[in-house]
Write an enzyme that holds these catalytic residues in place. Structure first.
Site, PDB file in Angstrom:
ATOM      1  N   THR A 137       0.829  -1.198   0.000  1.00  0.00           N
ATOM      2  CA  THR A 137       0.000   0.000   0.000  1.00  0.00           C
ATOM      3  C   THR A 137       0.871   1.258   0.000  1.00  0.00           C
ATOM      4  OG1 THR A 137      -0.129  -0.273   2.403  1.00  0.00           O
ATOM      5  CG2 THR A 137      -2.009  -1.050   1.088  1.00  0.00           C
ATOM      6  N   MET A 229      -0.888   0.076   7.617  1.00  0.00           N
ATOM      7  CA  MET A 229      -1.178  -0.687   6.393  1.00  0.00           C
ATOM      8  C   MET A 229       0.076  -1.394   5.893  1.00  0.00           C
ATOM      9  SD  MET A 229      -3.979   1.454   4.159  1.00  0.00           S
ATOM     10  CE  MET A 229      -3.017   2.965   4.023  1.00  0.00           C
ATOM     11  N   HIS A 230       1.237  -0.764   6.018  1.00  0.00           N
ATOM     12  CA  HIS A 230       2.485  -1.413   5.621  1.00  0.00           C
ATOM     13  C   HIS A 230       2.748  -2.664   6.456  1.00  0.00           C
ATOM     14  CE1 HIS A 230       4.818   1.919   3.246  1.00  0.00           C
ATOM     15  NE2 HIS A 230       3.705   1.525   2.658  1.00  0.00           N
ATOM     16  N   GLU A 231       2.388  -2.618   7.723  1.00  0.00           N
ATOM     17  CA  GLU A 231       2.575  -3.803   8.567  1.00  0.00           C
ATOM     18  C   GLU A 231       1.750  -4.973   8.052  1.00  0.00           C
ATOM     19  OE1 GLU A 231       4.679  -4.369  11.130  1.00  0.00           O
ATOM     20  OE2 GLU A 231       5.554  -2.462  10.523  1.00  0.00           O
ATOM     21  N   PHE A 234       3.293  -5.137   3.569  1.00  0.00           N
ATOM     22  CA  PHE A 234       4.649  -5.030   3.026  1.00  0.00           C
ATOM     23  C   PHE A 234       5.467  -6.300   3.204  1.00  0.00           C
ATOM     24  CE2 PHE A 234       6.890  -1.041   1.639  1.00  0.00           C
ATOM     25  CZ  PHE A 234       7.917  -1.689   0.979  1.00  0.00           C
TER      26      PHE A 234
END
Length: 249
Positions: A137, A229-231, A234
């Protein structure tokens, strides 16, 4: 490559230009470019003679965003994009910033330009928020600044599709920026800078602070959401595969 990666020059009284010119790495976010940009804006912040900044690139590149090595480190959880804050340099600069995006603006490079007070695009150049191309994201405040500057519909399309757009297409889509031939971008930015430099510095600083105050206040919440969101997105195997397979394509 000859010359510094970041060149700071006073074009005229009150007008300072920051040129990114890492030709070897196409103005990706290398440590040298990040350090140079941060130092340049710190210098500008402490110079009472400057009234307006022109941020630009070289030839057909404005900024190409994150490096492949940088994306790998994000995937591995070694760093976060907030560790090296490029996205808010223009927003937090006390004087107006013009992003003269004569060249391609890719991913974080495009987003960095959008945080400027004024944006000038080139008809021929490519602009993209291509984070989702790699399966993760968007970051760097993209989910905040793209809808604010481009409108919800186009911003959502750009982020979800990760598509690339020529400046002339964005012009047809109604972006609220000047879009001119590439060779005309520097002069257009300079003329705009001259119109600003005619004003008293204290008035420019005061009005910019008032105008961008709500943006400065709202941005941190979006950054926190992007990190969350990266957690989720990603650190997945397919993201690593996409970084290795698609980077630079």
């Amino acid at each position: 490559m000859s010359g510094p990666i970041i060149e700071v020059s006073e074009l005229e009284a009150g007008i300072v230009q920051v040129r990114m010119q890492d030709r070897v790495n196409k103005n990706t976010f290398t440590d040298a470019l990040i350090h140079g940009l941060t130092a340049a804006f710190d210098q500008i912040r402490h110079c009472a003679d400057y009234k307006v900044v022109i941020l630009t690139g070289y030839d057909s590149y404005f900024s190409s965003g994150g490096t492949q090595a940088g994306l790998r480190e994000l995937f591995e959880g070694k760093v976060k994009f907030t560790d090296k804050d490029l996205y808010s340099l223009a927003l937090n600069c006390p004087i107006p910033v013009i992003a003269a995006m004569q060249g391609h603006g890719i991913g974080g490079g495009f987003v960095m330009g959008l945080f400027a007070d004024f944006v000038v695009l080139a008809r021929e150049s490519v602009y993209t928020a291509n984070f989702m191309k790699y399966g993760f994201t968007p970051g760097m405040g993209s989910t905040f600044i793209l809808p604010h500057k481009l409108g919800l519909s186009l911003a959502h399309e750009m982020m979800l599709s990760a598509a690339t757009y020529r400046g002339e297409e964005l012009q047809r889509r109604g972006v609220p920026f000047a879009v001119v031939p590439r060779e005309a971008v520097p002069q257009h930015a300079l003329e705009l800078a001259r119109s600003l430099a005619e004003k008293p510095r204290i008035s420019l600083v005061t009005l910019k602070s008032h105008l961008v105050g709500p943006l400065r206040a709202q941005l941190p919440a979006f950054i926190e959401q992007e990190i969350a969101m990266h957690e989720l997105t990603f650190h997945r195997p397919e993201v690593k595969e996409r970084i290795e397979a698609f980077f630079g394509n």
